[in-house]
Scaffold this active site. Structure first.
Site, PDB file in Angstrom:
ATOM      1  N   ARG A  36       1.161  -1.187   0.046  1.00 29.86           N
ATOM      2  CA  ARG A  36      -0.376   0.163  -0.150  1.00 29.86           C
ATOM      3  C   ARG A  36       1.121   1.267   0.212  1.00 29.86           C
ATOM      4  O   ARG A  36       0.415   1.872  -0.653  1.00 29.86           O
ATOM      5  CB  ARG A  36      -0.891  -0.134   1.399  1.00 29.86           C
ATOM      6  N   TYR A  56     -16.186  17.819 -16.453  1.00 28.26           N
ATOM      7  CA  TYR A  56     -16.273  15.508 -16.484  1.00 28.26           C
ATOM      8  C   TYR A  56     -17.433  16.077 -15.600  1.00 28.26           C
ATOM      9  O   TYR A  56     -17.947  15.971 -14.314  1.00 28.26           O
ATOM     10  CB  TYR A  56     -15.357  15.221 -16.735  1.00 28.26           C
ATOM     11  N   ASP A 113      -7.147  19.320 -16.239  1.00 28.72           N
ATOM     12  CA  ASP A 113      -7.309  18.123 -16.032  1.00 28.72           C
ATOM     13  C   ASP A 113      -6.690  17.813 -17.490  1.00 28.72           C
ATOM     14  O   ASP A 113      -7.926  18.804 -18.847  1.00 28.72           O
ATOM     15  CB  ASP A 113      -8.551  17.835 -16.273  1.00 28.72           C
ATOM     16  N   LYS A 152      -7.892   6.255 -20.073  1.00 24.87           N
ATOM     17  CA  LYS A 152      -8.531   6.985 -21.853  1.00 24.87           C
ATOM     18  C   LYS A 152      -7.110   6.990 -22.287  1.00 24.87           C
ATOM     19  O   LYS A 152      -6.608   5.883 -22.541  1.00 24.87           O
ATOM     20  CB  LYS A 152      -8.861   8.551 -21.833  1.00 24.87           C
TER      21      LYS A 152
HETATM   22  C1  LIG Z   1     -12.702   9.663 -17.566  1.00 22.32           C
HETATM   23  C2  LIG Z   1     -12.363  11.116 -17.435  1.00 22.32           C
HETATM   24  C3  LIG Z   1     -12.941  11.509 -15.734  1.00 22.32           C
HETATM   25  C4  LIG Z   1     -12.369  10.493 -14.574  1.00 22.32           C
HETATM   26  O1  LIG Z   1     -11.921   9.383 -15.227  1.00 22.32           O
HETATM   27  P1  LIG Z   1     -11.744   8.075 -14.379  1.00 22.32           P
HETATM   28  O2  LIG Z   1     -10.729   7.397 -14.640  1.00 22.32           O
HETATM   29  O3  LIG Z   1     -13.082   7.563 -14.666  1.00 22.32           O
HETATM   30  O4  LIG Z   1     -12.080   7.893 -12.581  1.00 22.32           O
HETATM   31  C5  LIG Z   1     -11.627  12.458 -15.531  1.00 22.32           C
HETATM   32  N1  LIG Z   1     -11.954  13.832 -16.440  1.00 22.32           N
HETATM   33  C6  LIG Z   1     -11.527  13.110 -18.086  1.00 22.32           C
HETATM   34  C7  LIG Z   1     -11.319  14.633 -18.511  1.00 22.32           C
HETATM   35  C8  LIG Z   1     -12.230  12.484 -18.148  1.00 22.32           C
HETATM   36  O5  LIG Z   1     -12.612  11.943 -19.420  1.00 22.32           O
END
Ligand SMILES: *Cc1c(COP(=O)(O)O)cnc(C)c1O
Length: 396
Positions: free
Chosen positions: A52, A104, A177, A202
């Site tokens: 952890r 998001y 982000d 992604k």
């Molecule tokens: C998918 C996404 C998130 C969230 O991420 P997870 O891996 O699903 O927790 C945050 N910001 C953007 C722009 C995203 O496309």
């Protein structure tokens, strides 16, 4: 300022990926152990004691990702877990958080339900309107200004350098982000942002086989004045690691390995996805069945000039477009064969989705609800002729 690509792929392939010293494995073994044998009480052989806390596979992945974004990377089991941990480090209950009105959906829920219930205040602002941003900063004095660029699902582009300057003038930190651009196309820390968030689910993972996230922060960033740090030095990178260990928000060794492998091909994938997305945008823009196309690579897009100045190497693989009616949009989403109907983005498979009720359903009926005639595409690595033929058929 644009991104310096020299060495991006070389770093992605080699930094943090030294061959195994004993066996010569060119790929470092995946360390799946949960615990590490000690050479004496409290004497750790290589600095590891329990999974952890730290893990060699996760450590190596963080080194690679940090090099690519130009900061200190800390990996998490989901993008939202990275966001949540970063917010806890940079703010306390009672503090204000300001975010761009098109963040998001999961981010919106985290701010407005989870952190709001814990006593944080919030406001939304149009990050493309710098006067509105300044008014919000002056009125609310937030700890954090949070934006996504390019944004979702309209692919708006926001001026990272200008937003960083504004945020700093009012004592706030800028978090970007960077999920849609990936570090290959855009490096916010170099443009003045204080922290970067990724959903590694992604583009970084890139193969629809992991859920993960990461926070990358400037290496000298300390917690804002007035916040009592948990660590001795208050470095945000160390606060993130401490909170991660304290709450157990860790990615598995297997997912760390998959993300590491994804990084090695990120540049070639995003190059191809960006090229195909531009061809598809060009096709849609002149098609009479399509009303508007949102893609920052199109000269007609309102964010094109800004994207040219703060991104480099392409404009990414996501685009959206509107058709005549909501019924048409739903029909297109349900009619493609090569594009699969699914949420998420950034993978080798092309995806199509209906934002109004799928990714942006939480905003249905609100002032910032998505146009019900909008369709969003995530362009994968299939042959672009097949993708265009598929859309041509589906548009009917
Ligand atoms: C998918 C996404 C998130 C969230 O991420 P997870 O891996 O699903 O927790 C945050 N910001 C953007 C722009 C995203 O496309």
């Amino acid at each position: 300022m644009s991104v310096d690509h020299s060495g991006f792929s070389t770093q992605a392939i080699h930094v943090g990926n030294e061959p195994d010293r004993i066996t010569g494995d060119i790929i470092p073994p995946v360390h799946i152990a949960s615990t590490f044998v000690m050479d004496g009480v409290g004497i750790l052989r290589a600095g590891y004691d329990y999974g952890r806390g730290t893990n060699p596979t996760r450590d190596a992945y963080q080194v690679t990702l940090g090099a690519l974004e130009g900061g200190e990377a800390v990996a998490f089991p989901a993008g939202l877990s990275a966001e949540d941990t970063l917010l806890r480090v940079l703010s306390r209950p009672g503090d204000h958080l300001t975010f761009s009105s098109d963040v998001y959906g999961g981010t919106y829920r985290l701010f407005t339900r989870i952190h709001a219930a814990e006593g944080r205040k919030w406001s939304e602002v149009d990050a493309g309107d710098l006067d509105a941003v300044e008014q919000d900063l002056a009125a609310n004095r937030p700890r954090v200004l949070w934006v996504e660029t390019p944004s979702n699902p309209l692919l708006d582009v926001y001026d990272i350098a200008a937003l960083a300057q504004l945020a700093h003038a009012y004592g706030a930190l800028l978090v970007v982000d960077n999920t849609f651009a990936s570090p290959y196309l855009q490096r916010p820390l170099a443009l003045g942002a204080d922290a970067v968030i990724h959903s590694t689910t992604k583009y970084i993972g890139g193969h629809s086989d992991l859920v993960g996230g990461a926070a990358i922060v400037a290496s000298n960033l300390v917690v804002p004045e007035g916040i009592e740090p948990w660590t001795d030095n208050g470095l945000v990178s160390e606060e993130l690691v401490l909170l991660q260990t304290a709450t157990g928000a860790i990615p598995s060794p297997e997912d760390s390995y998959k993300a590491t492998r994804g990084l090695k091909t990120l540049a070639v994938r995003v190059d191809r996805q960006s090229r195909s997305a531009l061809e598809i945008a060009d096709f849609l823009e002149v098609d009479p069945r399509v009303k508007t196309v949102n893609y920052p690579g199109l000269p007609s897009h309102r964010g094109h000039q800004l994207a040219l100045s703060q991104m480099s190497g392409g404009f990414g693989g996501v685009l959206s477009f509107t058709v005549a009616t909501p019924e048409d949009a739903i029909r297109v989403c349900e009619s493609t064969q090569t594009f699969s109907l699914a949420v998420s983005l950034g993978a080798v498979e092309s995806l199509i989705e209906y934002p109004a009720t799928m990714t942006h359903g939480t905003k249905e009926g609100s002032a910032t609800a998505v146009d019900p005639s909008l369709v969003r595409l995530s362009v994968g690595l299939e042959d672009v002729e097949d993708l265009i033929a598929d859309l041509d058929r589906a548009l009917g």
